[in-house]
Design a protein around this motif. Structure first.
Motif, PDB file in Angstrom:
ATOM      1  N   GLU A 144      38.215  42.161  31.457  1.00 52.64           N
ATOM      2  CA  GLU A 144      38.217  43.447  32.166  1.00 52.64           C
ATOM      3  C   GLU A 144      39.552  44.149  31.914  1.00 52.64           C
ATOM      4  OE1 GLU A 144      37.655  46.732  34.091  1.00 52.64           O
ATOM      5  OE2 GLU A 144      36.018  45.281  33.865  1.00 52.64           O
ATOM      6  N   LYS A 145      39.524  45.424  31.593  1.00 53.12           N
ATOM      7  CA  LYS A 145      40.745  46.140  31.229  1.00 53.12           C
ATOM      8  C   LYS A 145      41.094  47.287  32.175  1.00 53.12           C
ATOM      9  CE  LYS A 145      40.951  43.559  27.556  1.00 53.12           C
ATOM     10  NZ  LYS A 145      41.878  42.397  27.541  1.00 53.12           N
ATOM     11  N   ASN A 146      40.142  47.735  32.986  1.00 51.23           N
ATOM     12  CA  ASN A 146      40.351  48.976  33.728  1.00 51.23           C
ATOM     13  C   ASN A 146      40.484  48.813  35.235  1.00 51.23           C
ATOM     14  OD1 ASN A 146      40.116  50.619  31.335  1.00 51.23           O
ATOM     15  ND2 ASN A 146      37.907  50.225  31.398  1.00 51.23           N
ATOM     16  N   VAL A 147      39.756  47.882  35.823  1.00 43.08           N
ATOM     17  CA  VAL A 147      39.753  47.731  37.279  1.00 43.08           C
ATOM     18  C   VAL A 147      40.693  46.596  37.675  1.00 43.08           C
ATOM     19  CG1 VAL A 147      38.359  47.338  39.337  1.00 43.08           C
ATOM     20  CG2 VAL A 147      37.364  48.528  37.368  1.00 43.08           C
ATOM     21  N   TYR A 148      41.731  46.941  38.443  1.00 47.77           N
ATOM     22  CA  TYR A 148      42.714  45.951  38.870  1.00 47.77           C
ATOM     23  C   TYR A 148      42.374  45.430  40.266  1.00 47.77           C
ATOM     24  CZ  TYR A 148      45.715  47.060  34.921  1.00 47.77           C
ATOM     25  OH  TYR A 148      46.223  47.215  33.655  1.00 47.77           O
ATOM     26  N   LEU A 149      42.875  44.244  40.566  1.00 51.36           N
ATOM     27  CA  LEU A 149      42.636  43.647  41.882  1.00 51.36           C
ATOM     28  C   LEU A 149      43.066  44.585  42.997  1.00 51.36           C
ATOM     29  CD1 LEU A 149      41.820  41.216  43.645  1.00 51.36           C
ATOM     30  CD2 LEU A 149      44.138  40.311  43.318  1.00 51.36           C
ATOM     31  N   LYS A 150      44.225  45.218  42.848  1.00 56.07           N
ATOM     32  CA  LYS A 150      44.727  46.108  43.900  1.00 56.07           C
ATOM     33  C   LYS A 150      43.776  47.275  44.151  1.00 56.07           C
ATOM     34  CE  LYS A 150      47.628  48.864  40.774  1.00 56.07           C
ATOM     35  NZ  LYS A 150      49.015  49.305  40.479  1.00 56.07           N
ATOM     36  N   ASP A 151      43.045  47.687  43.114  1.00 52.86           N
ATOM     37  CA  ASP A 151      42.126  48.817  43.257  1.00 52.86           C
ATOM     38  C   ASP A 151      40.988  48.510  44.226  1.00 52.86           C
ATOM     39  OD1 ASP A 151      43.611  50.212  41.336  1.00 52.86           O
ATOM     40  OD2 ASP A 151      42.405  49.406  39.692  1.00 52.86           O
ATOM     41  N   VAL A 152      40.515  47.277  44.220  1.00 47.70           N
ATOM     42  CA  VAL A 152      39.371  46.935  45.076  1.00 47.70           C
ATOM     43  C   VAL A 152      39.810  46.427  46.450  1.00 47.70           C
ATOM     44  CG1 VAL A 152      37.962  46.409  43.063  1.00 47.70           C
ATOM     45  CG2 VAL A 152      39.138  44.561  44.238  1.00 47.70           C
ATOM     46  N   LEU A 153      41.082  46.075  46.603  1.00 45.86           N
ATOM     47  CA  LEU A 153      41.566  45.591  47.900  1.00 45.86           C
ATOM     48  C   LEU A 153      41.927  46.732  48.843  1.00 45.86           C
ATOM     49  CD1 LEU A 153      43.896  42.565  46.974  1.00 45.86           C
ATOM     50  CD2 LEU A 153      41.482  42.532  47.634  1.00 45.86           C
ATOM     51  N   ARG A 154      42.514  47.777  48.315  1.00 45.83           N
ATOM     52  CA  ARG A 154      43.066  48.834  49.162  1.00 45.83           C
ATOM     53  C   ARG A 154      41.982  49.664  49.847  1.00 45.83           C
ATOM     54  NH1 ARG A 154      48.180  50.634  45.294  1.00 45.83           N
ATOM     55  NH2 ARG A 154      49.374  48.726  45.680  1.00 45.83           N
ATOM     56  N   GLY A 155      42.275  50.019  51.097  1.00 44.90           N
ATOM     57  CA  GLY A 155      41.380  50.886  51.854  1.00 44.90           C
ATOM     58  C   GLY A 155      40.196  50.185  52.477  1.00 44.90           C
ATOM     59  N   LYS A 156      40.188  48.852  52.454  1.00 48.76           N
ATOM     60  CA  LYS A 156      39.067  48.100  53.020  1.00 48.76           C
ATOM     61  C   LYS A 156      39.562  47.196  54.146  1.00 48.76           C
ATOM     62  CE  LYS A 156      36.498  47.941  48.630  1.00 48.76           C
ATOM     63  NZ  LYS A 156      37.475  48.673  47.811  1.00 48.76           N
ATOM     64  N   THR A 157      38.651  46.799  55.026  1.00 49.86           N
ATOM     65  CA  THR A 157      38.982  45.860  56.106  1.00 49.86           C
ATOM     66  C   THR A 157      37.931  44.749  56.143  1.00 49.86           C
ATOM     67  OG1 THR A 157      37.807  47.274  57.684  1.00 49.86           O
ATOM     68  CG2 THR A 157      40.205  47.552  57.520  1.00 49.86           C
ATOM     69  N   PRO A 158      37.847  43.955  55.097  1.00 51.52           N
ATOM     70  CA  PRO A 158      36.801  42.925  55.027  1.00 51.52           C
ATOM     71  C   PRO A 158      37.075  41.760  55.972  1.00 51.52           C
ATOM     72  CG  PRO A 158      38.297  42.689  53.191  1.00 51.52           C
ATOM     73  CD  PRO A 158      38.720  43.932  53.916  1.00 51.52           C
ATOM     74  N   LYS A 159      36.015  41.163  56.466  1.00 49.96           N
ATOM     75  CA  LYS A 159      36.123  39.972  57.305  1.00 49.96           C
ATOM     76  C   LYS A 159      35.682  38.714  56.564  1.00 49.96           C
ATOM     77  CE  LYS A 159      37.793  41.756  61.008  1.00 49.96           C
ATOM     78  NZ  LYS A 159      39.181  41.381  61.414  1.00 49.96           N
ATOM     79  N   LYS A 160      35.006  38.912  55.433  1.00 52.04           N
ATOM     80  CA  LYS A 160      34.531  37.773  54.653  1.00 52.04           C
ATOM     81  C   LYS A 160      34.692  38.120  53.176  1.00 52.04           C
ATOM     82  CE  LYS A 160      30.828  34.342  54.867  1.00 52.04           C
ATOM     83  NZ  LYS A 160      29.483  34.031  55.394  1.00 52.04           N
ATOM     84  N   ILE A 161      35.600  37.408  52.510  1.00 53.94           N
ATOM     85  CA  ILE A 161      35.972  37.737  51.140  1.00 53.94           C
ATOM     86  C   ILE A 161      35.593  36.580  50.218  1.00 53.94           C
ATOM     87  CG2 ILE A 161      37.880  38.376  49.612  1.00 53.94           C
ATOM     88  CD1 ILE A 161      39.378  39.127  52.326  1.00 53.94           C
ATOM     89  N   GLY A 162      34.878  36.888  49.156  1.00 50.65           N
ATOM     90  CA  GLY A 162      34.495  35.877  48.178  1.00 50.65           C
ATOM     91  C   GLY A 162      35.198  36.120  46.856  1.00 50.65           C
ATOM     92  N   ILE A 163      35.717  35.050  46.263  1.00 43.89           N
ATOM     93  CA  ILE A 163      36.450  35.140  44.997  1.00 43.89           C
ATOM     94  C   ILE A 163      35.811  34.171  44.011  1.00 43.89           C
ATOM     95  CG2 ILE A 163      38.691  34.834  43.877  1.00 43.89           C
ATOM     96  CD1 ILE A 163      39.773  34.888  46.915  1.00 43.89           C
ATOM     97  N   LEU A 164      35.502  34.646  42.816  1.00 42.68           N
ATOM     98  CA  LEU A 164      34.951  33.759  41.793  1.00 42.68           C
ATOM     99  C   LEU A 164      35.902  33.701  40.609  1.00 42.68           C
ATOM    100  CD1 LEU A 164      31.322  33.212  40.803  1.00 42.68           C
ATOM    101  CD2 LEU A 164      33.014  33.518  38.981  1.00 42.68           C
ATOM    102  N   ILE A 165      36.287  32.474  40.252  1.00 38.65           N
ATOM    103  CA  ILE A 165      37.195  32.215  39.137  1.00 38.65           C
ATOM    104  C   ILE A 165      36.465  31.346  38.117  1.00 38.65           C
ATOM    105  CG2 ILE A 165      39.386  31.210  38.420  1.00 38.65           C
ATOM    106  CD1 ILE A 165      39.736  33.619  40.272  1.00 38.65           C
ATOM    107  N   GLY A 166      36.456  31.770  36.869  1.00 36.71           N
ATOM    108  CA  GLY A 166      35.767  31.013  35.830  1.00 36.71           C
ATOM    109  C   GLY A 166      36.498  29.732  35.458  1.00 36.71           C
ATOM    110  N   PRO A 167      35.842  28.869  34.693  1.00 32.92           N
ATOM    111  CA  PRO A 167      36.449  27.610  34.259  1.00 32.92           C
ATOM    112  C   PRO A 167      37.391  27.833  33.083  1.00 32.92           C
ATOM    113  CG  PRO A 167      34.303  27.819  33.279  1.00 32.92           C
ATOM    114  CD  PRO A 167      34.484  29.044  34.152  1.00 32.92           C
ATOM    115  N   GLU A 168      37.918  26.759  32.527  1.00 32.61           N
ATOM    116  CA  GLU A 168      38.691  26.867  31.290  1.00 32.61           C
ATOM    117  C   GLU A 168      37.806  27.474  30.207  1.00 32.61           C
ATOM    118  OE1 GLU A 168      41.377  22.859  31.635  1.00 32.61           O
ATOM    119  OE2 GLU A 168      39.209  22.775  31.834  1.00 32.61           O
ATOM    120  N   GLY A 169      38.366  28.406  29.456  1.00 30.60           N
ATOM    121  CA  GLY A 169      37.567  29.114  28.466  1.00 30.60           C
ATOM    122  C   GLY A 169      36.951  30.378  29.012  1.00 30.60           C
ATOM    123  N   GLY A 170      37.060  30.575  30.327  1.00 34.74           N
ATOM    124  CA  GLY A 170      36.575  31.798  30.949  1.00 34.74           C
ATOM    125  C   GLY A 170      35.067  31.838  31.116  1.00 34.74           C
ATOM    126  N   LEU A 171      34.599  32.936  31.656  1.00 40.63           N
ATOM    127  CA  LEU A 171      33.168  33.154  31.820  1.00 40.63           C
ATOM    128  C   LEU A 171      32.581  33.747  30.547  1.00 40.63           C
ATOM    129  CD1 LEU A 171      33.168  34.684  35.406  1.00 40.63           C
ATOM    130  CD2 LEU A 171      32.283  32.433  34.775  1.00 40.63           C
TER     131      LEU A 171
END
Length: 237
Positions: free
Chosen positions: A168-195
């Motif tokens: 991904e080259k355009n959407v940064y983590l800070k872009d999706v965090l700001r301006g929100k008040t989430p109570k349940k946050i899910g994070i997915l991280i790929g394995p070695e070699g990526g998704l």
């Protein structure tokens, strides 16, 4: 102060510590009657205690005071982690529990190399030890491994579903965090070699926020820690 978790069934007029912690208290820490320790019920209640008796099978403690544990984040943070090789999953669990994750769900994807399903009990023990060390009010759950498809379906249940993707080259983590008040946050991280590109695109089409973590590519065991730390900082959790 030394810290231990016990089930609520072992808390009454006195507190009873059993299992491996008995040996740790008596032989490793060399604690004695009258020594102070902290006991947590795993549900955000802490008890300041004094040891009354140590036997081979249990440690009996008196309750000096009880108070609410205030170390838990005010939002749930669940990490879906592609299983890495060797002991790297143990590092992920240890450090993410210390930082503040609520639950960890290992998953198997197209590029997962390590597909061992037999380490879940060890992973749970590592989570418990990390929770003790970091003063947590719960022991974060480490689930049995699931498929990538199952992980994505679970991720969609969250207020803020995030997938970190090195392409991904355009959407940064800070872009999706700001301006929100989430109570349940899910994070997915790929394995070695990526998704696989198809996996990332599937997640995007289903409504998951696919983000970059910056100019440098992080190892799978580093990425989850970075995302969780940024979330806790951004939302003051």
């Amino acid at each position: 102060m030394s810290r231990f978790f016990v089930s609520k069934e072992n808390i009454g007029e006195f507190i009873k510590i059993t299992g491996d912690d008995v040996l740790h208290i008596g032989k490793v820490l060399r604690m004695r009657e009258g020594d102070a320790l902290t006991v947590c019920d795993g549900d955000r209640a802490d008890y300041e205690c004094k040891i009354l008796e140590i036997t081979k099978k249990e440690v009996i403690c008196s309750i000096v005071s009880k108070h609410e544990n205030t170390s838990e984040p005010s939002a749930e943070i669940i990490l879906f982690q592609g299983i890495p090789k060797g002991a790297k999953m143990e590092l992920v669990i240890q450090k993410c529990v210390e930082i503040g994750v609520t639950r960890i769900v290992p998953f198997i994807s197209e590029r997962t190399v390590a597909k061992s399903l037999g380490k879940n009990e060890r992973w749970k023990k590592i989570a418990e030890e990390a929770a003790k060390q970091s003063g947590r009010g719960i022991i974060p759950v480490v689930e049995a491994p699931v498929s990538f498809e199952h992980a994505i379906s679970r991720l969609l249940e969250f207020d803020l579903p995030i997938l970190a993707y090195e392409e991904e080259k355009n959407v940064y983590l800070k872009d999706v965090l700001r301006g929100k008040t989430p109570k349940k946050i899910g994070i997915l991280i790929g394995p070695e070699g990526g998704l696989d590109a198809g996996e990332a695109e599937l997640a995007r089409k289903k409504g998951v926020f696919v983000v970059t973590l910056g100019k440098r590519i992080l190892r799978t065991e580093t990425a989850g820690m970075v995302v969780i730390s940024n979330i806790i900082y951004e939302y003051n959790l």
